[in-house]
Design an enzyme around this catalytic site. Structure first.
Site, PDB file in Angstrom:
ATOM      1  CB  THR A 220      -0.963  -0.004   1.208  1.00 31.46           C
ATOM      2  OG1 THR A 220      -1.790  -1.169   1.122  1.00 31.46           O
ATOM      3  CG2 THR A 220      -1.838   1.238   1.235  1.00 31.46           C
ATOM      4  CB  CYS A 221       3.949   2.118   1.833  1.00 27.97           C
ATOM      5  SG  CYS A 221       3.320   1.644   3.456  1.00 27.97           S
ATOM      6  CB  SER A 222       5.481   0.711  -2.878  1.00 30.05           C
ATOM      7  OG  SER A 222       6.566   0.731  -1.989  1.00 30.05           O
TER       8      SER A 222
END
Length: 156
Positions: free
Chosen positions: A47-49
């Site tokens: 989700t972060c990337s």
């Protein structure tokens, strides 16, 4: 937990650049600035990337046009944060490497993921002016709503 009206705790962050390592205090980074600090549980995680950081990369020019600096916080070391910054074309965003999680803990926004990754930051974003917090937006587990670039752009 940090809340509106609180001054962010000062902390020295290490940065890795093409010319080597340097250290700068958070208070120096935020002096006389409006800033969004958004935190991710981990660099290079799905989700972060795929969504959180890319949203800020896409809208970086709009934040800059409104005079808002962008800082991304993660409990990772400075080398990982630099590699992630480069891989995401996120040069417009200051990457805050909280290697031991001390800053995240001082904010009261740490979480323990146990054997999966240990101490990490909760997913959140905060708005600060000259180091004083004006908004804190903490995500529910597994969500990316209130700390997204779109959500924070509406607040600035």
């Amino acid at each position: 937990m940090i809340k509106p009206g609180d001054t962010l705790p000062d902390h020295d962050f290490t940065f890795v650049t093409d010319s080597g390592k340097s250290t700068t205090s958070l208070h120096a980074l935020l002096a006389n600035k409006k800033a969004v600090i958004f935190a991710v549980p981990g660099a290079f995680t799905p989700t972060c990337s795929q969504a959180h950081l890319p949203g800020y990369v896409t809208l970086a020019d709009e934040f800059q046009a409104r005079g808002v600096a962008l800082l991304c916080l993660s409990v990772n070391d400075a080398f990982v944060m630099r590699a992630w910054q480069q891989s995401q074309n996120a040069e417009a965003i200051t990457m805050l490497a909280d290697g031991d999680g001390a800053f995240t803990q001082a904010l009261g926004l740490a979480k323990d993921t146990g054997g999966f990754g240990g101490l990490r930051a909760q997913r959140f974003a905060l708005l600060a002016e000259n180091g004083v917090v004006t908004q804190v937006c903490v995500e529910a587990p597994g969500k990316l709503d209130v700390s997204s670039a779109d959500a924070m752009l509406r607040l600035v």
